[in-house]
Design a protein around this motif. Sequence first.
Motif, PDB file in Angstrom:
ATOM      1  N   ALA A  17      28.293  -5.385  64.160  1.00 38.07           N
ATOM      2  CA  ALA A  17      29.188  -5.909  65.197  1.00 38.07           C
ATOM      3  C   ALA A  17      28.636  -5.607  66.587  1.00 38.07           C
ATOM      4  O   ALA A  17      28.692  -6.451  67.491  1.00 38.07           O
ATOM      5  CB  ALA A  17      30.582  -5.305  65.035  1.00 38.07           C
ATOM      6  N   LYS A  18      28.110  -4.407  66.782  1.00 35.16           N
ATOM      7  CA  LYS A  18      27.523  -4.039  68.072  1.00 35.16           C
ATOM      8  C   LYS A  18      26.297  -4.895  68.374  1.00 35.16           C
ATOM      9  O   LYS A  18      26.118  -5.361  69.513  1.00 35.16           O
ATOM     10  CB  LYS A  18      27.136  -2.555  68.079  1.00 35.16           C
ATOM     11  CG  LYS A  18      28.318  -1.608  68.154  1.00 35.16           C
ATOM     12  CD  LYS A  18      27.850  -0.160  68.219  1.00 35.16           C
ATOM     13  CE  LYS A  18      29.029   0.805  68.334  1.00 35.16           C
ATOM     14  NZ  LYS A  18      28.571   2.212  68.376  1.00 35.16           N
ATOM     15  N   ALA A  19      25.456  -5.092  67.362  1.00 31.34           N
ATOM     16  CA  ALA A  19      24.261  -5.926  67.546  1.00 31.34           C
ATOM     17  C   ALA A  19      24.648  -7.358  67.887  1.00 31.34           C
ATOM     18  O   ALA A  19      24.036  -7.999  68.749  1.00 31.34           O
ATOM     19  CB  ALA A  19      23.394  -5.886  66.289  1.00 31.34           C
ATOM     20  N   HIS A  20      25.692  -7.849  67.223  1.00 28.86           N
ATOM     21  CA  HIS A  20      26.152  -9.211  67.502  1.00 28.86           C
ATOM     22  C   HIS A  20      26.692  -9.326  68.924  1.00 28.86           C
ATOM     23  O   HIS A  20      26.410 -10.303  69.623  1.00 28.86           O
ATOM     24  CB  HIS A  20      27.237  -9.608  66.504  1.00 28.86           C
ATOM     25  CG  HIS A  20      27.904 -10.898  66.831  1.00 28.86           C
ATOM     26  ND1 HIS A  20      29.147 -10.966  67.441  1.00 28.86           N
ATOM     27  CD2 HIS A  20      27.493 -12.193  66.675  1.00 28.86           C
ATOM     28  CE1 HIS A  20      29.473 -12.227  67.632  1.00 28.86           C
ATOM     29  NE2 HIS A  20      28.497 -12.991  67.177  1.00 28.86           N
ATOM     30  N   SER A  21      27.458  -8.321  69.360  1.00 27.08           N
ATOM     31  CA  SER A  21      28.012  -8.344  70.723  1.00 27.08           C
ATOM     32  C   SER A  21      26.903  -8.359  71.764  1.00 27.08           C
ATOM     33  O   SER A  21      26.978  -9.085  72.759  1.00 27.08           O
ATOM     34  CB  SER A  21      28.922  -7.128  70.939  1.00 27.08           C
ATOM     35  OG  SER A  21      30.058  -7.195  70.113  1.00 27.08           O
ATOM     36  N   ALA A  22      25.858  -7.535  71.530  1.00 27.74           N
ATOM     37  CA  ALA A  22      24.738  -7.489  72.464  1.00 27.74           C
ATOM     38  C   ALA A  22      23.986  -8.816  72.483  1.00 27.74           C
ATOM     39  O   ALA A  22      23.625  -9.333  73.551  1.00 27.74           O
ATOM     40  CB  ALA A  22      23.787  -6.353  72.091  1.00 27.74           C
ATOM     41  N   ALA A  23      23.750  -9.387  71.283  1.00 23.19           N
ATOM     42  CA  ALA A  23      23.040 -10.664  71.200  1.00 23.19           C
ATOM     43  C   ALA A  23      23.858 -11.775  71.844  1.00 23.19           C
ATOM     44  O   ALA A  23      23.322 -12.645  72.538  1.00 23.19           O
ATOM     45  CB  ALA A  23      22.739 -11.002  69.737  1.00 23.19           C
TER      46      ALA A  23
END
Length: 227
Positions: A17-23
Amino acid sequence: MGFFADFKAKRAATAAAKAHSAALADWEDDRATLAKLITVFTAASKGEDSVPNSLMQKPGEHTLWSATGIFHETGRTPSQYVGGSSGVSIPVGAGIRFRVGAMRGQVVPGEEQQMDKDQGVVMLTTERLIFTGPNHTREWDFDKLLMASTTDDESDYFLSVSNRQKTSGVRFSVRTGREFNRFLGSATVVNEKGYGPLLDELHKLEKKADAARPVLGGVVAVSDNSL
């Protein structure tokens, strides 16, 4: 599912979820910049300025982008004197001696390096880049541009032009510098090839960017390589 397996799954989901938010944040920045590029250069192709100004503009020249930045230019640090002292002692009577000294050494010139000179407004047009500050004014005409480079984070720019010996440039915050990079590249394309080729390419990138919107657990954003 056991406790440890459940814990690992939750941790993996949180990381995803964090990686998706950053992307997604990167994608949104790139997409917004792309939309801004299309709007600004479409307006310029119709003879419209995008930045209010009081410039003495050249025929066909239109303003595109503006921000606060720092102007820097090649300069020298202060020279230094390196050496020691020597001298002779002269007797003047009654046990008194008068010392005559002499300095022996050399002046070492300062090192050449980029030095901050002023802070002010940076404006980009279809013909040139302009800096205006309290103490300095500079312009870099695209027709005289020999070299342009930037740092890895796209915040600092170094420009060489044929009518000046010193390398000079401008520096921004990282986010502003990233946007400037795309506007500068697009402006030089227009200056060399015209509006048609640039706008065609921007619209193609727009379709690619929309197709590459990051999805949680799916597509990863296409960021600065596409814009």
